[in-house]
Design a protein around this motif. Structure first.
Motif, PDB file in Angstrom:
ATOM      1  N   UNK A 182       3.778   4.286  -2.874  1.00  0.00           N
ATOM      2  CA  UNK A 182       2.977   4.370  -4.088  1.00  0.00           C
ATOM      3  C   UNK A 182       1.717   5.165  -3.849  1.00  0.00           C
ATOM      4  N   UNK A 183       0.994   5.456  -4.907  1.00  0.00           N
ATOM      5  CA  UNK A 183      -0.173   6.332  -4.807  1.00  0.00           C
ATOM      6  C   UNK A 183      -1.489   5.665  -5.212  1.00  0.00           C
ATOM      7  N   UNK A 205       3.260  -2.453 -10.961  1.00  0.00           N
ATOM      8  CA  UNK A 205       4.109  -1.373 -11.466  1.00  0.00           C
ATOM      9  C   UNK A 205       4.255  -1.461 -12.978  1.00  0.00           C
ATOM     10  N   UNK A 206       4.326  -2.690 -13.506  1.00  0.00           N
ATOM     11  CA  UNK A 206       4.418  -2.886 -14.949  1.00  0.00           C
ATOM     12  C   UNK A 206       3.152  -2.417 -15.662  1.00  0.00           C
ATOM     13  N   UNK A 211       2.466   1.049  -5.694  1.00  0.00           N
ATOM     14  CA  UNK A 211       1.973   0.445  -4.450  1.00  0.00           C
ATOM     15  C   UNK A 211       2.809   0.890  -3.267  1.00  0.00           C
ATOM     16  N   UNK A 212       2.122   1.249  -2.187  1.00  0.00           N
ATOM     17  CA  UNK A 212       2.781   1.404  -0.883  1.00  0.00           C
ATOM     18  C   UNK A 212       2.739   0.034  -0.217  1.00  0.00           C
ATOM     19  N   UNK A 213       3.912  -0.590  -0.092  1.00  0.00           N
ATOM     20  CA  UNK A 213       4.007  -1.926   0.486  1.00  0.00           C
ATOM     21  C   UNK A 213       4.562  -1.820   1.904  1.00  0.00           C
ATOM     22  N   UNK A 214       3.864  -2.440   2.843  1.00  0.00           N
ATOM     23  CA  UNK A 214       4.241  -2.375   4.254  1.00  0.00           C
ATOM     24  C   UNK A 214       4.357  -3.786   4.812  1.00  0.00           C
ATOM     25  N   UNK A 235      -6.181   6.291  -0.071  1.00  0.00           N
ATOM     26  CA  UNK A 235      -6.201   5.364  -1.211  1.00  0.00           C
ATOM     27  C   UNK A 235      -6.599   3.973  -0.711  1.00  0.00           C
ATOM     28  N   UNK A 236      -7.043   3.095  -1.610  1.00  0.00           N
ATOM     29  CA  UNK A 236      -7.498   1.766  -1.190  1.00  0.00           C
ATOM     30  C   UNK A 236      -6.396   0.985  -0.462  1.00  0.00           C
TER      31      UNK A 236
END
Length: 301
Positions: A182-183, A205-206, A211-214, A235-236
């Motif tokens: 995600x960005x 997302x809704x 989101x970049x989820x790791x 990004x945060x």
């Protein structure tokens, strides 16, 4: 996670007679299949955690691969001197299996909560610290633990956790897994907060946020390379853990950020250095002590 652990280890033990399980009188309804199949490789030492770890170290020094199974506080803190000296210092092939990560044993109170264990274990030289976030991560870590050299602490939840990853997901101890790209925000989770991180990513997302989820399933050795790559996204970033914000995942990420020389908006989300004096389910206590979704939405404003 408990069922996946014992099922995986039992299958491994069928072809490896060096695998032992020791329990200080816990694991009922979980360990029976292993006990029945391998009665000579299953030891219940009674309510004596220090003895359990000492016996495990002795067996390991004799060439065995020993798994000590108990509730997290009992297998990490009640017997800490033996873990430090007999297991970590001696660099033995002992695997400490702690069940009940974080607030899993909510109604049992602070004595059964595990909010300091990652910090305690990652501070020990030689100790590998694994905190799987779903059953697939448990399965792969247990498989790799059989041939892994040196002591390990494997932090498990309880049972009933959903599988977040696809069945084909590859896992390597010491290397994080990126779940989504995600960005707008980076969420790094560990242990039993992977599910909540995934749910928060879906909720954002809704709202049009990606989101970049790791999943940081290994806290030590720590995957600094992945964190540095994420910092470069600009990004945060937040960390999410059911653990004290001191000494756990958030601290490990903060250390990498501090030494990188780069600036990034960053927040640790977890338990804010307090004991829990409330009684209730894991979800109830998580809402009282962490409230991750609200913290993340406030952070993104």
């Amino acid at each position: 996670m408990r069922t996946t652990f014992i099922n995986t280890l039992t299958e491994e033990a069928k072809s490896n007679d060096r695998i032992f399980i020791i329990t200080p009188d816990l694991g009922f309804s979980v360990l029976e299949r292993f006990r029945d199949l391998f009665p000579n490789r299953f030891l219940n030492v009674g309510i004596a955690e220090q003895n359990a770890v000492g016996v495990a170290a002795g067996l390991a020094l004799s060439g065995k691969i020993v798994y000590v199974y108990s509730i997290v506080p009992f297998v990490t803190m009640r017997c800490f001197e033996q873990v430090r000296v007999d297991v970590a210092y001696m660099n033995t092939n002992v695997r400490l299996i702690g069940v009940g990560a974080g607030l899993s044993y909510g109604p049992a109170g602070a004595t059964h909560h595990s909010i300091e264990d990652i910090a305690v274990m990652r501070n020990l030289p030689n100790m590998t610290v694994c905190c799987p976030g779903d059953p697939l991560e448990v399965r792969e870590i247990v498989k790799q633990s059989v041939d892994y050299q040196g002591p390990m602490y494997i932090r498990l939840g309880k049972n009933g956790e959903p599988t977040i990853h696809k069945e084909t997901q590859q896992l390597t101890i010491g290397k994080a897994i990126q779940v989504s790209e995600g960005k707008d925000l980076i969420i790094i989770t560990t242990s039993n907060m992977l599910e909540e991180g995934n749910q928060i990513a879906d909720s954002l997302k809704e709202q049009g946020k990606t989101v970049t989820l790791v999943s940081m399933h290994t806290i030590k050795p720590f995957d600094s390379e992945t964190v540095l790559r994420l910092i470069n996204k600009g990004i945060p970033m937040v960390t999410l853990e059911e653990h004290n914000i001191i000494g756990g995942l958030g601290s490990a990420v903060a250390e990498v950020i501090a030494e990188s020389g780069q600036a990034v908006r960053f927040k640790r989300i977890g338990i804010k250095d307090v004991f829990c004096h409330d009684v209730g389910s894991q979800q109830y206590l998580r809402g009282k002590l962490i409230n991750a979704y609200q913290e993340i939405t406030d952070f993104m404003v």
